[in-house]
Design a protein around this motif. Structure first.
Motif, short mmCIF file in Angstrom:
data_model
loop_
_atom_site.label_atom_id
_atom_site.label_comp_id
_atom_site.label_asym_id
_atom_site.label_seq_id
_atom_site.Cartn_x
_atom_site.Cartn_y
_atom_site.Cartn_z
N TYR A 17 -0.11 7.12 -2.33
CA TYR A 17 -1.55 7.39 -2.26
C TYR A 17 -2.08 7.07 -0.86
CZ TYR A 17 -6.55 7.08 -3.12
OH TYR A 17 -7.92 7.24 -3.04
N VAL A 18 -1.66 5.92 -0.32
CA VAL A 18 -2.10 5.55 1.03
C VAL A 18 -1.63 6.61 2.03
CG1 VAL A 18 -1.84 3.86 2.91
CG2 VAL A 18 -2.25 3.07 0.57
N LEU A 19 -0.37 7.04 1.93
CA LEU A 19 0.15 8.09 2.81
C LEU A 19 -0.72 9.34 2.73
CD1 LEU A 19 3.98 7.80 2.21
CD2 LEU A 19 2.86 7.65 4.44
N SER A 20 -1.05 9.75 1.51
CA SER A 20 -1.85 10.97 1.35
C SER A 20 -3.25 10.80 1.94
CB SER A 20 -1.92 11.40 -0.12
OG SER A 20 -2.65 10.47 -0.89
N ASP A 29 -3.27 19.20 5.45
CA ASP A 29 -3.24 19.60 4.04
C ASP A 29 -2.16 18.73 3.39
OD1 ASP A 29 -3.71 21.06 1.70
OD2 ASP A 29 -2.20 22.57 2.20
N VAL A 30 -2.43 18.22 2.21
CA VAL A 30 -1.53 17.26 1.57
C VAL A 30 -1.27 17.67 0.13
CG1 VAL A 30 -1.30 14.86 0.80
CG2 VAL A 30 -2.34 15.35 3.01
N LYS A 31 -0.01 17.52 -0.28
CA LYS A 31 0.36 17.65 -1.69
C LYS A 31 1.19 16.41 -2.02
CE LYS A 31 -1.29 21.85 -2.29
NZ LYS A 31 -2.35 21.85 -1.29
N GLN A 32 0.89 15.81 -3.15
CA GLN A 32 1.57 14.58 -3.55
C GLN A 32 1.76 14.61 -5.05
OE1 GLN A 32 -0.34 11.67 -5.05
NE2 GLN A 32 1.47 10.40 -5.06
N SER A 33 2.91 14.17 -5.51
CA SER A 33 3.20 14.15 -6.94
C SER A 33 4.16 13.00 -7.22
CB SER A 33 3.84 15.48 -7.36
OG SER A 33 4.21 15.45 -8.71
N GLU A 34 3.99 12.34 -8.36
CA GLU A 34 4.91 11.26 -8.68
C GLU A 34 5.50 11.43 -10.07
OE1 GLU A 34 0.84 9.94 -9.68
OE2 GLU A 34 1.63 10.05 -7.69
#
Length: 189
Positions: A17-20, A29-34
């Protein structure tokens, strides 16, 4: 492309989350998924983090990660095949016994640090738990790891600091900033 891996409770999701937040603050532009898996029982947790001018999908595929940031040594070995040939592995040298090891059904790999160094040429081990304890709390080990990876990313130091100040609760923010600095220094050695 970045893959974060660790064990439930190590703060993998917060680190992602901090990275995003840092990447978005820098205009990417950011995409993040866990994937939480069996995280509540100490199981594996992974987070995919991608940023760029335009990102269309959130998932990193095996063999394409520029960086693998592993919060535990066995998790580094488990996900090393996700790195591209020129990829960077930053991992915490901490060893957490998975359930089969804890129950006596399996053994933790011997000399895992040597195995990792043999398996991958571009490796930066970090004793995140010891550095977090030095900063003031072992709970900041995930922020130590963020500091360790920060030098490999194009984000400004002031963006990292502002984001950590905004995301981390006010009381432990100074401890977390120190953890970040210690992680950065350790990775630069």
């Amino acid at each position: 492309n970045m893959l974060l891996s660790g064990v439930g409770g190590q703060g993998v999701v917060l680190a992602s989350y901090v990275l995003s937040q840092v990447a978005m603050a820098e205009g990417y532009d950011v995409k993040q998924s866990e994937v939480h898996g069996m995280s509540q029982r100490g199981g594996s947790v992974t987070s995919h983090f991608r940023f760029g001018e335009k990102v269309y999908a959130p998932l990193v595929t095996p063999g394409t990660a520029d960086i693998l940031m592993a919060f535990e040594a066995l998790e580094a070995l488990r996900y090393i095949h996700w790195l591209r040939p020129s990829g960077l592995l930053i991992y915490s040298t901490v060893q957490i016994n998975p359930s089969p090891v804890a129950s006596g059904l399996a053994t933790y790999p011997a000399e895992i640090d040597a195995q990792i160094k043999t398996a991958w040429p571009n490796v930066r081990p970090v004793d995140a738990n010891a550095l977090a304890q030095q900063a003031g709390t072992i709970k900041a080990a995930n922020v130590v790891m963020l500091g360790a990876v920060s030098g490999a990313l194009p984000f400004k130091p002031e963006t990292w600091e502002a984001t950590i100040r905004r995301v981390v609760p006010p009381k432990p923010v100074d401890v977390n900033l120190e953890a970040f600095r210690l992680g950065k220094a350790a990775a630069e050695k």
